[in-house]
Write a protein that holds these residues in place. Structure first.
Motif, mmCIF file in Angstrom:
data_model
loop_
_atom_site.group_PDB
_atom_site.id
_atom_site.type_symbol
_atom_site.label_atom_id
_atom_site.label_comp_id
_atom_site.label_asym_id
_atom_site.label_seq_id
_atom_site.Cartn_x
_atom_site.Cartn_y
_atom_site.Cartn_z
ATOM 1 N N ARG A 76 -127.477 -77.626 -22.421
ATOM 2 C CA ARG A 76 -128.138 -78.323 -23.535
ATOM 3 C C ARG A 76 -127.708 -79.775 -23.686
ATOM 4 N N TYR A 77 -126.460 -80.073 -23.348
ATOM 5 C CA TYR A 77 -125.889 -81.385 -23.612
ATOM 6 C C TYR A 77 -125.392 -82.010 -22.316
ATOM 7 N N ARG A 78 -125.116 -83.298 -22.395
ATOM 8 C CA ARG A 78 -124.454 -83.962 -21.266
ATOM 9 C C ARG A 78 -122.952 -83.895 -21.528
ATOM 10 N N LEU A 79 -122.250 -83.206 -20.664
ATOM 11 C CA LEU A 79 -120.799 -83.093 -20.736
ATOM 12 C C LEU A 79 -120.216 -83.873 -19.562
ATOM 13 N N GLU A 80 -119.189 -84.668 -19.851
ATOM 14 C CA GLU A 80 -118.541 -85.442 -18.805
ATOM 15 C C GLU A 80 -117.032 -85.324 -18.924
ATOM 16 N N ASN A 81 -116.367 -85.463 -17.792
ATOM 17 C CA ASN A 81 -114.906 -85.499 -17.736
ATOM 18 C C ASN A 81 -114.463 -86.879 -17.283
ATOM 19 N N GLU A 124 -117.298 -88.486 -14.833
ATOM 20 C CA GLU A 124 -118.267 -87.742 -14.043
ATOM 21 C C GLU A 124 -118.910 -86.634 -14.865
ATOM 22 N N PRO A 125 -120.224 -86.419 -14.672
ATOM 23 C CA PRO A 125 -120.879 -85.288 -15.340
ATOM 24 C C PRO A 125 -120.262 -83.964 -14.892
ATOM 25 N N VAL A 126 -120.141 -83.045 -15.816
ATOM 26 C CA VAL A 126 -119.602 -81.725 -15.495
ATOM 27 C C VAL A 126 -120.588 -81.002 -14.582
ATOM 28 N N ALA A 127 -120.079 -80.563 -13.442
ATOM 29 C CA ALA A 127 -120.867 -79.801 -12.477
ATOM 30 C C ALA A 127 -119.956 -78.719 -11.901
ATOM 31 N N GLY A 128 -120.342 -77.483 -12.080
ATOM 32 C CA GLY A 128 -119.580 -76.381 -11.520
ATOM 33 C C GLY A 128 -118.513 -75.850 -12.464
ATOM 34 N N ASP A 129 -118.018 -74.678 -12.108
ATOM 35 C CA ASP A 129 -117.074 -73.967 -12.967
ATOM 36 C C ASP A 129 -115.745 -74.686 -13.146
ATOM 37 N N GLU A 143 -112.183 -77.627 -16.902
ATOM 38 C CA GLU A 143 -111.428 -78.826 -17.284
ATOM 39 C C GLU A 143 -111.949 -79.389 -18.603
ATOM 40 N N TRP A 144 -113.275 -79.481 -18.737
ATOM 41 C CA TRP A 144 -113.881 -79.967 -19.984
ATOM 42 C C TRP A 144 -113.444 -79.075 -21.153
#
Length: 152
Positions: A42-47, A7-12, A17-18
């Motif tokens: 800037r980037y797409r971060l996912e967990n 899942e894309p990182v959304a929220g604190d 976790e990322w």
């Protein structure tokens, strides 16, 4: 592996976790919460989660420069390696980079991370540079996906 969710990182909470996974895998480049907030813009971060358990994270830096070089980095916590989670993260990141128009794919690995370098090489990446960041003492490796392997 049907329980794996990416899942894309959304929220604190997800950003923290990322950050946890990133800092476990690359402690010499440990990031603060503010660093992660800047990166998520800037980037797409996912967990990646196995059920509700965090197992890894990824970063996709969008294409840049005349060669449209994107960086795809998959990180899996040590207890969860060798189970296909890194491959799933990497393939999803690679797909996203291509949607953004990437023509060249690179990755970056802390040199002492033998699992990470083996993972990259097994997917067709070849070393293009080794370096130590200014003020640092740890060696990093930049790798580029061979053109023959870029088609998927």
């Amino acid at each position: 592996m049907t329980d794996l969710r990416i899942e894309p990182v959304a929220g604190d909470e997800m950003a923290e976790e990322w950050r946890h996974v990133h800092n476990v895998i690359v402690p010499p480049a440990a990031l603060s919460a503010e660093d992660v907030r800047a990166r998520v813009r800037r980037y797409r971060l996912e967990n990646a989660y196995l059920g509700d358990t965090l197992v890894g994270c990824s970063t996709v830096r969008p294409p840049a420069g005349d060669d449209a070089v994107a960086t795809v980095i998959a990180r899996v916590l040590p207890d969860y390696r060798g189970r296909g989670f890194g491959t799933a993260l990497y393939e999803k990141g690679l797909d996203h980079a291509r949607v953004l128009g990437a023509r060249v794919i690179e990755t970056c690995v802390l040199a002492v991370n033998g699992d990470g370098t083996r993972f990259a090489r097994a997917r067709g990446f070849v070393e293009v540079d080794r370096y130590v960041l200014d003020g640092g003492g740890d060696e990093w490796i930049d790798l580029r996906l061979e053109r023959a392997r870029e088609s998927g």
